[in-house]
Design an enzyme around this catalytic site. Structure first.
Site, mmCIF file in Angstrom:
data_model
loop_
_atom_site.group_PDB
_atom_site.id
_atom_site.type_symbol
_atom_site.label_atom_id
_atom_site.label_comp_id
_atom_site.label_asym_id
_atom_site.label_seq_id
_atom_site.Cartn_x
_atom_site.Cartn_y
_atom_site.Cartn_z
ATOM 1 N N GLU A 1 -6.348 -8.311 -0.439
ATOM 2 C CA GLU A 1 -6.797 -8.324 0.959
ATOM 3 C C GLU A 1 -8.279 -7.991 1.022
ATOM 4 O O GLU A 1 -8.730 -7.019 0.408
ATOM 5 C CB GLU A 1 -6.083 -7.245 1.793
ATOM 6 C CG GLU A 1 -4.614 -7.429 1.990
ATOM 7 C CD GLU A 1 -4.028 -6.297 2.855
ATOM 8 O OE1 GLU A 1 -4.776 -5.640 3.602
ATOM 9 O OE2 GLU A 1 -2.815 -6.066 2.762
ATOM 10 N N GLU B 1 0.812 -1.214 0.000
ATOM 11 C CA GLU B 1 0.000 0.000 0.000
ATOM 12 C C GLU B 1 0.850 1.270 0.000
ATOM 13 O O GLU B 1 0.848 2.045 0.969
ATOM 14 C CB GLU B 1 -0.958 0.004 1.197
ATOM 15 C CG GLU B 1 -1.992 -1.090 1.116
ATOM 16 C CD GLU B 1 -2.961 -1.074 2.283
ATOM 17 O OE1 GLU B 1 -2.706 -0.380 3.277
ATOM 18 O OE2 GLU B 1 -3.977 -1.777 2.185
#
Ligand code: GLA
Length: 676
Positions: free
Chosen positions: A304, A150
């Site tokens: 995720e 991220e």
């Protein structure tokens, strides 16, 4: 004879065996096999276990994990751990720590404590990525590289200032051009040299919005460069192994998703809807449509999701997903092109940040509803394996004739200060349009105006404050070719450098829309207005003249009573709607329904909408219809196909109970041609 290729969905999650005694690994593998897990993501944030001291590596544990996974038929998505430098990094390279806009230097103790522009960080990141690539680049368990985690760290401070100046010099060539573009003379901020320019740290009052926008661009480019360096390192060591980095969607805007997607082989996303009601399902669809769009219409990786609703750290509440919702949401992602589902994370740690974040194996162990649902879902994905095949013939994974413009510059622009209203935010505007389409059963892509638009019938432009001449020309060319467009207030009011276009607001698009916007009339936070057609709206109004468009609705409140609020311009075979106010959900839905119908766009199934989600996914030479009833009452839908979830042929009017899901193999491919 050519051997038939076996396809399967990926299923598993973030796995951190370095946090557990090796005795637990055997238990993990037993449970993974029981749950049909075939993929684990290893190494995210594992830097201190891999390089406990600068330059000293400990690969023993990872060697054993890679071999263990391989021996059990479980592929590894191997992450570079560069999102979390170890404590030694703080002491060795204090200048490379992140600095906040208020000038506070952050230290280790959590994650992401580095300045992405700092050479010492970038060197350290490249080194650990290189060491991993060299050691595991050809390991048989390796299925994908997962660079970093991220990307999104923004830092100020001296290291950043230095890099920012280089970036600015490269962009503007000389400081006079910069001064001119930023209009630095305002409040006496003209620069005599690039050396005097700072990243926009805290200052006394309003900063220059053009300075802020360029800093966001610089920060995004810095992260892209950091990504690119690691991609080069891992690619060189493992030809043919795809590389990804996980996008945090939809709220992360620290980089340009289109730029990032161009650096990697597969787009992967982390997605955490938090709404407890059907709003959560609209959010799943939004995240999936973004991911598919960033991956150019190809299947994409759900890196995720969570087994429960996300922990709301601000409110300190973890809401449980009700039974069955996890599977239904996962099928929604599949419908819209995911290659399976990975979770954060496999097993909950006994302590550590996020120790109550929902996992696949909860603290209570395998004797739990969550683990039983995980096992059942693994079984379901196995039974749907035929759908994992990529679509044949260059076809996109879903049909989408509608595109919503997604533009990092517009988002960043809406977050600079000193705009005429706080209600010009980009993401909520895009989300409102996507949500309204979802309720009508219409699938949408997001798109950049720099991409080929010819595959779409309708392009929607909500709150795109900044637009370049090239973008304006691209939308015009699309409409000239018979396309339909809708443009929301204030869009195109500035150029790409946040310089207001003179002569009328929304200037980049106003000629195309057949309008001229003379004055803004933002509404107060609690103000709501009604239009002549009964639509309710809030946030924004403007004084608009038509220069060619017809008026579909007018304002009814003073001083704008009788002035145009919604207009339509006919341009050849195309139409351009302009919406000069923020419609509420009902009115937006009503107007979009008319716009969609005028563009000739239909849902994947005529009965889709109003909480019944029906999406067609293409796989190999076939098509599959994913059918959901997210509503609270039973619904009847006419269907024809083989339900892979129940192994029965369905034909005719089928009743869908609340929360029902179906996955139908269709008898024949629908006729629509592949996209150009
Ligand atoms: C992100 C991160 C994970 C974890 C989750 C929690 O997606 O990548 O490491 O922090 O959020 O929701």
């Amino acid at each position: 004879m050519q051997q038939q290729q076996q396809h399967s969905f990926v299923y598993g999650g973030d796995y951190n065996p370095e946090q557990w005694p090796e005795a637990v690994w055997a238990e993990d593998v037993r449970l993974m096999r029981e749950a049909h897990v075939n993929r684990v993501t290893v190494g995210v944030f594992s830097w201190s276990s891999l390089e406990p001291e600068e330059g000293r590596y400990d690969f023993g544990w990872l060697d054993r994990v890679m071999d263990l996974m391989h021996a059990n038929g479980i592929g590894v998505v191997l992450a570079t751990p560069t999102a979390s430098p170890p404590p030694w990094f703080t002491f060795a390279h204090p200048e490379a720590l992140p600095v906040t806009a208020d000038g506070v230097r952050l230290v280790h103790g959590s994650r992401d404590t580095y300045s992405p522009a700092a050479p010492a960080y970038r060197d350290a990141a490249r080194r650990i990525a290189g060491a991993l690539a060299e050691r595991y680049g050809r390991h048989p368990a390796l299925t994908m590289w997962h660079v970093h985690n991220e990307y999104g760290t923004v830092s100020y401070g001296p290291e950043t200032d230095r890099a920012f100046r280089v970036w600015l010099a490269d962009r503007y060539g000389d400081v006079a051009t910069l001064n001119n573009t930023w209009n630095s003379a305002f409040w006496s901020q003209s620069y005599s040299t690039f050396e005097h320019i700072l990243a926009p740290q805290a200052t006394q009052y309003l900063p220059n919005p053009a300075h802020l926008l360029d800093f966001k661009r610089f920060s995004a480019d810095t992260l892209r460069d950091a990504l690119r360096e690691q991609v080069q390192v891992v690619r060189a060591a493992s030809p043919g192994v795809p590389v990804t980095t996980n996008f945090m969607l939809p709220s992360w805007n620290h980089y340009d998703q289109w730029d990032f997607a161009a650096e990697i082989d597969e787009v992967s996303i982390d997605h955490y809807p938090s709404a407890r009601d059907i709003e959560g399902e609209t959010h799943v669809a939004f995240g999936a449509d973004l991911a598919r769009s960033f991956n150019q219409g190809r299947p994409w990786v759900l890196m995720e999701q969570a087994t429960s609703l996300i922990y709301d750290y601000a409110a300190a509440r973890l809401f449980a997903k009700e039974p069955g919702r996890l599977a239904r949401n996962t099928l929604q992602y599949l419908a819209r092109g995911s290659t399976g589902s990975l979770f954060f994370q496999w097993r909950s740690p006994r302590v550590g940040a996020e120790f109550f974040h929902s996992p696949m194996v909860p603290h209570v162990g395998e004797d739990s509803r969550v683990f039983r649902e995980i096992v059942a879902l693994g079984h379901t994905l196995t039974s749907l394996a035929e759908i994992a095949e990529p679509p044949a013939g260059g076809r996109r994974v879903n049909d989408t004739r509608v595109a919503i413009v997604w533009d990092a510059t517009a988002w960043w622009a809406s977050e600079t200060r000193a705009m005429p209203s706080n209600d010009l935010a980009f993401l909520p505007a895009v989300r409102a349009v996507h949500r309204a389409l979802w309720w009508q059963g219409i699938n949408a892509d997001v798109v950049s105006l720099e991409q080929d638009l010819s595959g779409y019938d309708l392009v929607l432009v909500p709150n795109k404050i900044a637009a370049s001449d090239a973008e304006a020309a691209a939308l015009r060319a699309f409409v000239d070719a018979g396309g339909h467009a809708a443009i929301w207030f204030f869009s195109g009011s500035t150029d790409e450098n946040l310089n207001v276009r003179p002569g009328g607001f929304s200037g980049a698009f106003a000629p195309l829309a057949g309008i001229r916007v003379e004055e803004h009339h933002p509404l107060a936070a609690d103000e709501s207005i009604e239009l002549s057609d009964g639509s309710r709206a809030d946030a924004w109004a403007e004084d608009l003249q038509v220069t060619g468009a017809e008026v579909l609705a007018t304002f009814t409140h003073a001083p704008l009573a009788g002035r145009p609020a919604i207009t339509r311009n006919r341009v050849g075979a195309g139409t351009v709607h302009y919406l000069a106010t923020r419609l509420d959900a009902a009115a937006l839905g009503g107007h979009l329904a008319r716009i969609v119908a005028a563009a000739g766009v239909t849902p994947d199934h005529p009965q889709a909408g109003d909480g019944v989600e029906i999406v067609r996914r293409y796989s190999g030479p076939r098509s599959y219809l994913f059918v959901f009833n997210h509503g609270e009452r039973p619904r009847t839908v006419s269907l024809n196909g083989y339900d892979l979830l129940t192994d029965e042929h369905l034909s005719g009017d089928i009743e869908l109970a609340p929360a029902a899901s179906m996955v139908l193999r269709e008898s024949a491919l629908p006729a629509s041609p592949p996209r150009p």
